[in-house]
Design an enzyme around this catalytic site. Structure first.
Site, short mmCIF file in Angstrom:
data_model
loop_
_atom_site.label_atom_id
_atom_site.label_comp_id
_atom_site.label_asym_id
_atom_site.label_seq_id
_atom_site.Cartn_x
_atom_site.Cartn_y
_atom_site.Cartn_z
N ASP A 150 50.69 61.95 -16.06
CA ASP A 150 51.21 63.26 -16.23
C ASP A 150 52.59 63.52 -15.36
O ASP A 150 52.50 63.18 -13.99
CB ASP A 150 50.12 64.17 -15.41
CG ASP A 150 50.55 65.73 -15.25
OD1 ASP A 150 51.61 66.13 -16.03
OD2 ASP A 150 49.89 66.33 -14.23
N ASP A 164 57.05 67.56 -19.86
CA ASP A 164 55.83 67.34 -19.32
C ASP A 164 54.45 66.84 -20.22
O ASP A 164 54.17 67.53 -21.02
CB ASP A 164 55.15 68.79 -18.84
CG ASP A 164 53.89 68.84 -18.08
OD1 ASP A 164 53.37 67.69 -17.80
OD2 ASP A 164 53.38 69.83 -17.85
#
Lengths: 339, 46
Positions: free
Chosen positions: A39, A225
């Site tokens: 992430d 992201d």
């Protein structure tokens, strides 16, 4: 929940309801395997602890500290807020392995309490954050910073290739630590300087629909992201964008379009540093089968996050499946090329 | 010092809940605020 850290307001994104891509790591000696979301929107590494009391932990692999000879107890507490709950745990250090690389003495969190039922059905056990240290909830170096410090990688660069297609023989994506894989992108890489070292945050010039610049007209900030599935933006803009692509809200709060109209929907273009990144409707609409029906969900969602007084846009997996992304820690820049 | 980690793709939590007909119920019960209120007494002070 905004929190004050290092003298500035920051907000972490922990909403894994839509996360889809994950890979394997191991912790401890001998190795204990875990699947994690890689992430770029957070900076912590955590996995469930064998001492976790929550129902969600029973469905996942849990770290058994007592079975690891390289385990170092820390004992400090950590708590992470995420989209639909809260995570509590203790900190520890142990040997981390990713692919063939060994990172000794890596700080990580062992979660002992995962109240959200969202984790019950999650395929992944934990999360490995790849953002800057200022976003870390756990004190100590994030994984990639540790790899750079210990000179484990040649170059302080990692790259993501995410694909919509996968098969039993071909993985759905690749995270390459230490460089880029030229076989997975076409054309030149366009580099975008990081404007705030927390998320991988870059400057966006505008967002255009069918060539007409309608949103972010004087420029705004965007983050790249991999932990967010869709493309997110300020509510006022996204509501208008949904109208422009003819998406209507479902009773789940998601926006759907008529699949038959897909070919007539406009293109949406993100202009970053003067370079246009265009998505066609086939690329920004997600098709999902629900029983006998196919439903077409909009790839845009409203998320209100403010950084330095400006609302943030989030370029998530819907964008990153079309563009190969390179995260350069040495020069603090994000590279994008057609995947 | 260059390592490739293959990534797998799975149906998201939202997709799985939706397919099982549980999403509506889940979203009704699991707004962040509701979780916070339900578990507030379990959190460490501060």
């Amino acid at each position: 929940t905004p929190s004050l850290r290092l003298g500035r307001i920051s907000e972490r994104i922990y909403n894994f309801m839509d996360a889809q891509f994950y890979g394997e790591i191991s912790l401890g000696t001998p190795e204990q395997n875990f699947s994690v979301i890689f992430d770029t929107g957070s900076a912590d590494l955590w996995v469930p602890s064998s001492y976790c009391v929550s129902e969600a932990c029973a469905n996942h692999r849990c770290f058994k500290a007592f079975k690891s000879t390289s385990f170092i107890h820390d004992g400090r507490r950590f708590g992470i807020h995420y989209g639909s709950g809260h995570l509590l745990g203790t900190m520890a250090r142990d040997t981390l392995k990713i692919g063939g690389l060994t990172i000794p003495n890596q700080e990580f969190g062992e979660s002992v309490y995962e109240p959200s039922e969202a984790f019950l059905s999650a395929k992944f056990d934990g999360v490995l954050g790849l953002a800057y240290q200022s976003l870390a909830e756990i004190l100590g170096s994030p994984v990639f910073d540790n790899m750079i410090e210990q000179k484990i990688v040649d170059q302080p660069v990692f790259s993501f290739y995410l694909s919509r297609k996968s098969s039993h023989t071909r993985p759905a994506g690749e995270l390459l630590l230490g460089g880029t894989n030229e076989a997975l992108y076409i054309g030149p890489i366009k580099w975008h300087p990081v404007t705030a070292k927390g998320y991988w945050q870059i400057r966006m010039d505008s967002v255009a629909v069918q060539g007409v610049s309608l949103f972010c007209p004087v420029g705004c900030e965007a983050i790249v992201d991999t932990g967010t599935s869709l493309i997110a933006g300020p509510t006022s803009d996204i509501v208008r964008l949904q109208q422009l692509i003819g998406a209507t809200p479902s009773h789940f709060g998601e926006f759907v379009v008529d699949c038959a109209r897909l070919s007539s929907l406009p293109q949406v273009t993100f202009v970053l540093n003067g370079t246009e990144y265009t998505l066609t409707s086939e690329q920004y609409i997600r098709k999902e089968r629900l029983g006998k029906n196919e439903i077409c969900f909009s790839g845009f969602q409203a998320v209100d996050i403010i950084s330095s007084k400006e609302p943030l846009w989030i370029l998530g997996d819907v964008f990153l499946t079309e563009y190969y992304s390179i995260f350069d820690k040495e020069h603090d820049q994000v590279g994008l090329a057609r995947a | 010092a260059l390592v490739s980690v293959p990534l797998r793709r799975t149906r998201s939590i939202r997709t799985r809940l939706r397919a099982d007909g549980l999403l509506n119920e889940f979203l009704k019960d699991h707004t962040p605020d509701m979780i916070s209120r339900r578990y507030a007494q379990c959190f460490p002070s501060g």
